[in-house]
Design a protein around this motif. Structure first.
Motif, PDB file in Angstrom:
ATOM      1  N   ALA A  11       0.818  -1.216   0.000  1.00 37.66           N
ATOM      2  CA  ALA A  11       0.000   0.000   0.000  1.00 37.66           C
ATOM      3  C   ALA A  11       0.850   1.264   0.000  1.00 37.66           C
ATOM      4  O   ALA A  11       0.415   2.313  -0.476  1.00 37.66           O
ATOM      5  CB  ALA A  11      -0.928   0.006   1.206  1.00 37.66           C
ATOM      6  N   ASP A  59      -1.180   5.390   2.112  1.00 34.90           N
ATOM      7  CA  ASP A  59      -1.635   4.763   0.875  1.00 34.90           C
ATOM      8  C   ASP A  59      -2.126   5.844  -0.102  1.00 34.90           C
ATOM      9  O   ASP A  59      -3.127   6.511   0.170  1.00 34.90           O
ATOM     10  CB  ASP A  59      -2.765   3.782   1.202  1.00 34.90           C
ATOM     11  N   ARG A  99      -5.910   5.048  -1.296  1.00 28.63           N
ATOM     12  CA  ARG A  99      -6.965   5.231  -0.294  1.00 28.63           C
ATOM     13  C   ARG A  99      -7.066   6.681   0.178  1.00 28.63           C
ATOM     14  O   ARG A  99      -8.107   7.127   0.624  1.00 28.63           O
ATOM     15  CB  ARG A  99      -6.713   4.330   0.912  1.00 28.63           C
ATOM     16  N   ASN A 100      -5.949   7.405   0.111  1.00 32.30           N
ATOM     17  CA  ASN A 100      -5.938   8.790   0.587  1.00 32.30           C
ATOM     18  C   ASN A 100      -5.983   9.793  -0.558  1.00 32.30           C
ATOM     19  O   ASN A 100      -5.475  10.910  -0.435  1.00 32.30           O
ATOM     20  CB  ASN A 100      -4.697   9.031   1.452  1.00 32.30           C
TER      21      ASN A 100
END
Length: 194
Positions: A121, A148, A151-152
């Motif tokens: 990740a 990540d 995800r961010n």
């Protein structure tokens, strides 16, 4: 009026939401490098016993990450070679001169990465090209993100990238008895969403 009709419409809502999320997930996330929190350093062996490190404190660049398709990521960073910093005035003069970066003729150094391969990740590699002193060679950065990047997406993200080059490939062949040929480069960058 048929009370059963709204039920199929209600069932469509989760599908529409899932479609919207999938669309968002594949939307390219664009970032600008925060120059005030980014820099590049180049470390080279000196006399085989110690090392010297030069820094490039001024840089600008753009980063694009495509969630779900990291291989389409683009990192385009330009360093201001004229702003190079060195541990002493003699080294600085040599680095700025014709035998090394020749900043009068080649005032910038550029890394263009065109593919991000994530091993986890937060870790991966970026393949691309490094241009210095008018010479372009393939280069691969080993990168570590502080979070990540998929995800961010849309939030500030920092990363550190490292690579090692042979300075002779970029026309810097002087002082080989004093200065090592392998140069360890470290890029520390903070990305701000655009």
């Amino acid at each position: 009026m048929n009370p059963a009709r709204p039920i199929p419409r209600l069932l469509l809502l989760p599908l529409l939401a899932a479609f919207a999320l999938a669309n968002t997930a594949s939307t390219p996330q664009r970032y600008t490098l925060d120059a005030s929190a980014s820099n590049v350093s180049a470390k080279v062996p000196f006399f085989g016993l110690a090392s010297k490190t030069a820094r490039f404190p001024r840089m600008e660049g753009l980063v694009t990450i495509v969630p779900g398709a990291p291989e389409k990521a683009v990192i385009d960073v330009t360093f201001d070679a004229t702003a190079i910093e060195a541990p002493d005035s003699v080294t600085l003069a040599r680095l700025r001169g014709e035998k090394f970066f020749w900043v009068e003729k080649y005032p910038t150094i550029r890394f263009t990465g065109r593919s991000l391969k994530l091993a986890s990740a937060t870790k991966g590699t970026v393949s691309g090209d490094l241009t210095a002193r008018g010479v372009t060679k393939p280069a691969t950065l080993s990168v570590t993100f502080d979070a990540d990047p998929v995800r961010n997406a849309g939030k500030p993200i920092s990363f550190t990238g490292t690579t090692t080059i042979d300075r002779r490939q970029f026309g810097m062949k002087s002082y080989q008895l004093i200065v090592g040929n392998k140069v360890d480069i470290t890029l520390k960058a903070r990305m701000l969403p655009r």
